[in-house]
Design an enzyme around this catalytic site. Structure first.
Site, short mmCIF file in Angstrom:
data_model
loop_
_atom_site.label_atom_id
_atom_site.label_comp_id
_atom_site.label_asym_id
_atom_site.label_seq_id
_atom_site.Cartn_x
_atom_site.Cartn_y
_atom_site.Cartn_z
N SER A 152 -0.73 -12.11 3.21
CA SER A 152 -0.63 -11.46 4.52
C SER A 152 0.77 -11.65 5.08
CB SER A 152 -1.66 -12.06 5.49
OG SER A 152 -1.45 -11.59 6.80
N SER A 198 9.34 -8.14 0.22
CA SER A 198 8.73 -9.48 0.33
C SER A 198 9.54 -10.60 -0.31
CB SER A 198 7.32 -9.47 -0.25
OG SER A 198 6.44 -8.80 0.62
#
Length: 756
Positions: free
Chosen positions: A559, A457
């Site tokens: 998300s 991420s």
């Protein structure tokens, strides 16, 4: 527990809480005792005068005959006053006493902590009662094969010589205060000149005469601890200036006029009872002459004749020897520049113990490497061993700089059972690379900070940066609906691209659900789906097939669907792949040669660490269970939400450049740093692809981090120039592993030095 000497240690437990963390006190009952011959345990006294109580036979003004007569006289007095006891105070008998105490306490096994002489006692106990040792921490180590004559000779030659450099540097950098020289060589000459001067004409003080031997004794205390450096320097300057009052006060504090007949007599008895000493005075004289010429600081005191040459009794036990046979339950900790128990002695003991032991060197000087040590790495490693039984996988060095981080990495790979941990820290002192554990479980190769890993991420921050660059260029509007760029894509289950802005994608406030990850499915989902190709459209469809999580702009819901859409918007606006935009706008300008966007390539290119996860009873990926290698993965599963491969060094370079304003104009960087409360990390708030965290020591740092199959990265950058990047090679991870990783970042940044 035995804190060295040898000596009386019954009262040591009263102050032990000042030397170790509370976790050690909570894990153990602390037991110590006055060993035989000392204190309350049938004390030996030979009737020694203060000038006979020096442990070492320092050179005397009247030369070797005077030193020899002193030794013979001590032996005669001990024979007269304590002859019947002298044979029975050896360390082997102390080990037998230790086991009697174990029996009296009703314990099957003990954990033993030994310091200095206490390490020799520990080795004796281990060799005589191997089944009674649970684990053993030995710090400031004696080489049993050298005990005791060669131990003292090594200490008084190489040991003092190496450590004197630290003291001399301290004095030389304060020439205006002490006037003893501006270089280490000049300080050395000043010391030796003063020794000769005081041997010829001692300085009379209210506390006693200061001779050359006293000055040498006064040197030892500062060599044991940096805290005594000023006192040692004060003694030298007072002796030079003939200041009897100051010299007497400093000498008293340094214990130049030692007067403890019991301790001095009993120590001599232990050393003489433990080993075979030459009886020919000529041997001592010849060796002392050689040592005095090569190591004039101590004048041959380590080799000169001891009372043991004339001792009235022979040893009754064979010499104590370490054994490589037994459980791997020993941790050795030793300073690199210990004047009393040298690092060479510790490495010799490590060789004798073989794989039963691990050796942790500590890059500092002085005597004492764990109890009360200022080195946070040694403190952490020793405590983890005592409390958790966690022993390092290999020998290593605790550095002087960034010791806190090195200890935290070792905690991750031992207590938290992470295969490998690697880090890079940057601050005003420079750049430091650290690692622990292994990069590859099968080969055992240690990790290095240049190993590539999946950063997952962290990719989001790169993508957010490109989106904000496009906004600064007027090519997209952050507050425009996603529908403008991706018409008709987001529809269904309450999800609507007409109601969601680009800004809300970047801040995870869109309300869009995350998509399913097939590799996390039970019944071997990883093995069945690790090579699957996924399109961005497929990932988005999976996400919006679920009900929306909230009204857009109302609350934070992390998300990856958001950043897949952000990548698609970049491609729609530029007409090029998002990967090309990241490469041209960020990677090439910053020279991030180890950072790549692998696309469909399942293998990590170049030198890399391997990543690991676990399978639970349902053959589903988990934080615990059977360990498997999950390095191979088709990154299209994550795409713009987490496909990138990089190194901790490249990540540090990227975040430093981003926060310094090298990638974004000031208005866009300010928007990126506008945050909302977020549950992504404890205490976090989330901006536009950037996370703000608080430091335990005050202040804050900026980060993002990434967790995915096999790897978890955490890093932090402060606005005053401190940076750290850390990766562990396991994920999904346990709650404890993740907390320890965040703690390592906090610990490293709090200990780092801000840029000036």
């Amino acid at each position: 527990m035995n804190q060295g000497g040898p000596g009386s240690h019954l009262d040591d437990v009263a102050s032990f809480h000042e030397l170790v963390p509370r976790s050690v006190l909570e894990a153990y009952d602390i037991v110590s005792f006055d060993q035989r011959g000392f204190g309350r345990s049938a004390p030996i006294r030979c009737g020694l005068a203060p000038d006979q109580q020096f442990t070492f036979p320092w050179p005397l003004p009247d030369g070797e005959p005077a030193v020899r007569e002193r030794a013979a006289g001590i032996a005669r007095q001990c024979a007269q006053h304590a002859g019947a006891s002298l044979s029975f105070v050896g360390t082997a008998n102390v080990a037998r006493d230790l086991d009697r105490i174990r029996q009296a306490l009703g314990e099957e096994r003990i954990t033993y902590l030994g310091v200095s002489y206490g390490t020799y006692l520990g080795i004796a106990y281990d060799s005589m009662f191997p089944q009674r040792v649970d684990q053993m921490l030995l710090e400031s180590n004696v080489n049993p094969a050298a005990a005791w004559r060669n131990t003292f000779r090594e200490s008084m030659t190489e040991g003092v010589e190496q450590r004197f450099g630290d003291f001399a540097e301290f004095v030389a950098t304060r020439h205006s205060e002490y006037g003893l020289g501006t270089t280490k060589a000049e300080v050395r000459r000043s010391f030796l000149d003063l020794v000769r001067q005081l041997d010829a004409e001692p300085l009379s003080t209210p506390a006693g005469a200061v001779t050359g031997a006293h000055l040498r004794i006064g040197l030892l205390a500062p060599l044991y601890t940096d805290a005594a450096f000023p006192l040692g320097a004060q003694l030298l300057t007072a002796a030079r200036d003939g200041d009897a009052t100051v010299a007497g006060a400093a000498g008293t504090e340094l214990q130049l006029w030692y007067d403890d007949d019991n301790t001095a007599s009993a120590q001599m008895a232990v050393f003489c009872a433990d080993g075979t000493w030459p009886q020919d005075p000529a041997v001592y004289e010849a060796q002392a002459r050689v040592d005095a010429a090569r190591y004039p600081l101590t004048g041959g005191a380590g080799a000169a004749i001891w009372p043991c040459a004339f001792w009235p009794s022979d040893p009754i036990d064979p010499p104590i020897r370490a054994t490589g046979q037994g459980r791997p339950n020993i941790l050795l900790i030793n300073n690199l520049r210990d004047p009393a128990t040298t690092y060479d002695a510790a490495t010799a003991l490590r060789r004798q113990l073989g794989e039963r032991a691990r050796l942790v060197g500590v890059d500092r000087g002085g005597h004492g490497a764990y109890l009360g040590t200022p080195n946070a790495c040694a403190q952490r490693v020793g405590t983890d061993f005592l409390v958790h039984g966690a022993r390092p996988g290999r020998d290593f060095l605790c550095p002087a700089e960034h010791a806190e981080l090195r200890g935290a990495l070792e905690h991750l790979t031992t207590v938290q059972h992470v295969p490998g941990a690697l880090a890079e820290i940057r601050d005003d002192t420079g750049t430091t690379e650290l690692s622990s554990g292994v990069a590859d479980v099968r080969s055992g190769r240690p990790p290095v900070s240049s190993d590539r890993v999946r950063i997952f991420s962290n990719t989001k921050t790169f993508v957010a940066t490109v989106v904000l660059q496009l906004s600064a260029e007027g090519r997209l509007a952050l507050d425009a609906p996603v529908e403008r760029y991706l018409p008709g894509l987001i529809r269904g289950n309450g999800n609507d691209g007409r109601e969601i802005s680009v800004r809300q994608l970047l801040s995870h406030t869109s309300g869009l659900p995350d998509y399913d990850s097939p590799v996390h499915a039970p019944n071997g989902g990883y093995y069945r789906h690790r090579y699957d190709h996924h399109t961005p459209e497929e990932l988005v469809r999976s996400g919006i097939s679920k009900p929306r999580l909230g009204v857009p702009g109302s609350e934070f819901h992390y998300s990856t669907t958001n950043y897949v859409l952000a990548g698609m918007i970049i491609e729609e606006v530029t007409g090029r792949s998002y990967g090309d935009e990241v490469t041209e706008r960020i990677l090439r300008p910053l020279g991030l040669r180890d950072t790549v966007l692998p696309g469909d390539h399942v293998r990590i290119p170049g030198r890399h660490a391997r990543g690991y996860a676990h399978l639970d009873g349902n053959k589903q990926l988990a934080g615990t269970g059977r360990r498997i290698d999950v390095t191979q993965l088709n990154p299209s599963l994550l795409w713009a939400g987490g496909e990138m491969v990089s190194t901790v060094s490249d990540l540090n370079t990227f975040f430093a450049a981003l926060l310094a304003g090298r990638l974004l104009p000031a208005p866009q960087l300010a928007q990126m740093k506008q945050t909302v409360p977020a549950n992504v990390l404890p205490g976090a708030s989330y901006g536009l692809g950037l996370i703000r965290m608080s430091l335990s020591c005050g202040g804050q740092y900026w980060t993002h981090g990434g967790s995915g199959l096999g790897f978890q990265t955490r890093h932090g950058t402060t606005l005053d120039g401190r940076q750290v990047g850390i990766v562990i090679t396991t994920s999904p991870s346990t709650t404890e592993q993740s907390a320890a990783l965040l703690d390592a970042v906090d610990t490293a940044l709090c200990a780092a030095t801000p840029a000036r």
